[in-house]
Design an enzyme around this catalytic site. Structure first.
Site, PDB file in Angstrom:
ATOM      1  N   ARG A 111      48.040  -2.722 -39.370  1.00  0.00           N
ATOM      2  CA  ARG A 111      49.205  -2.586 -39.511  1.00  0.00           C
ATOM      3  C   ARG A 111      50.843  -3.831 -39.378  1.00  0.00           C
ATOM      4  O   ARG A 111      50.722  -3.930 -38.002  1.00  0.00           O
ATOM      5  CB  ARG A 111      50.177  -1.133 -39.084  1.00  0.00           C
TER       6      ARG A 111
ATOM      7  N   THR B 183      57.123  -4.610 -41.276  1.00  0.00           N
ATOM      8  CA  THR B 183      57.585  -4.331 -42.538  1.00  0.00           C
ATOM      9  C   THR B 183      56.800  -2.772 -42.415  1.00  0.00           C
ATOM     10  O   THR B 183      57.061  -2.268 -43.243  1.00  0.00           O
ATOM     11  CB  THR B 183      56.072  -4.908 -43.336  1.00  0.00           C
TER      12      THR B 183
ATOM     13  N   ASP C 223      42.094   7.421 -28.393  1.00  0.00           N
ATOM     14  CA  ASP C 223      42.021   6.744 -29.443  1.00  0.00           C
ATOM     15  C   ASP C 223      40.478   6.591 -29.565  1.00  0.00           C
ATOM     16  O   ASP C 223      39.499   5.951 -29.059  1.00  0.00           O
ATOM     17  CB  ASP C 223      42.529   5.299 -28.640  1.00  0.00           C
TER      18      ASP C 223
END
Length: 212
Positions: free
Chosen positions: A103, A107, A202
């Protein structure tokens, strides 16, 4: 798009141990490997095959072999790498490609930062490996990328998914029966930090010993 949550005591047991915050990284890796093999058995039920002649020590018989082109296995970097051995153990003749996506923090778009795939995937059945389906952004873009290369179908294998991630896939690819999602568990929700609840933390950090 078809979604299958594999209902099996072995799968449920191994997911429970993965969730435990006290499970060590070596055990986490081993369980991930074993889980992926179990999921891969379900996920490969529609692999294309052809009849072949086989000479046994006693007689000639008709057997089954993978059709050409062979399946393509694509782990999404980095956490998907921890699923690769479990998949290729079951399908050792499959080819392997790699896809790195992340990612952009400015943006918020998903960008492809690395890929090692054939330029033409026409006729290929692709198995996409990513342990966690959280928001769904990465998987949506990975599927688009593979179909843009001409993939015939994409089967996504994930350990854990959140309803929000599946909804995101449905919004983008819901009417496409070329897509299949095979899961070990479907969890409750995402929290405010986009972590799956109850989840397992995670997956990448826990696979590679970086969990705090």
């Amino acid at each position: 798009m078809r979604v299958q949550v594999v209902d099996h005591p072995l799968v449920a047991h191994k997911v429970s141990v993965l969730r435990d915050k006290n499970t060590s990284s070596p055990v986490f890796r081993q369980l991930t490997d074993e889980l992926v093999t179990l999921l891969a058995y379900e996920a490969t039920g529609e692999v294309k095959t052809v009849e072949v002649q086989v000479e046994t020590p006693v007689a000639t018989t008709t057997g089954t072999a993978f059709a050409k082109p062979t399946p393509l296995v694509v782990p999404i970097l980095r956490a998907g790498l921890g699923m690769l051995e479990g998949m290729t153990r079951l399908v050792p003749t499959a080819e392997v490609g790699f896809l790195g996506m992340a990612r952009d923090e400015e943006t918020l778009n998903i960008v492809t930062y690395a890929e090692r795939l054939p330029d033409d995937l026409t006729g290929r059945q692709v198995f996409l490996l990513d342990p966690m389906l959280a928001t769904g952004g990465t998987l949506v873009e990975a599927i688009k990328f593979l179909f843009a290369r001409g993939a015939e179908s994409v089967t996504c294998i994930c350990l854990i998914a959140a309803p929000e991630g599946i909804a995101r896939l449905e919004e983008t690819h819901g009417g496409d029966d070329r897509i299949r999602l095979v899961l070990a568990a479907l969890d409750e929700r995402l929290d405010e930090n986009a972590y799956i609840v109850p989840g397992l933390g995670d997956a990448g950090d826990r696979l590679y010993g970086l969990a705090q």
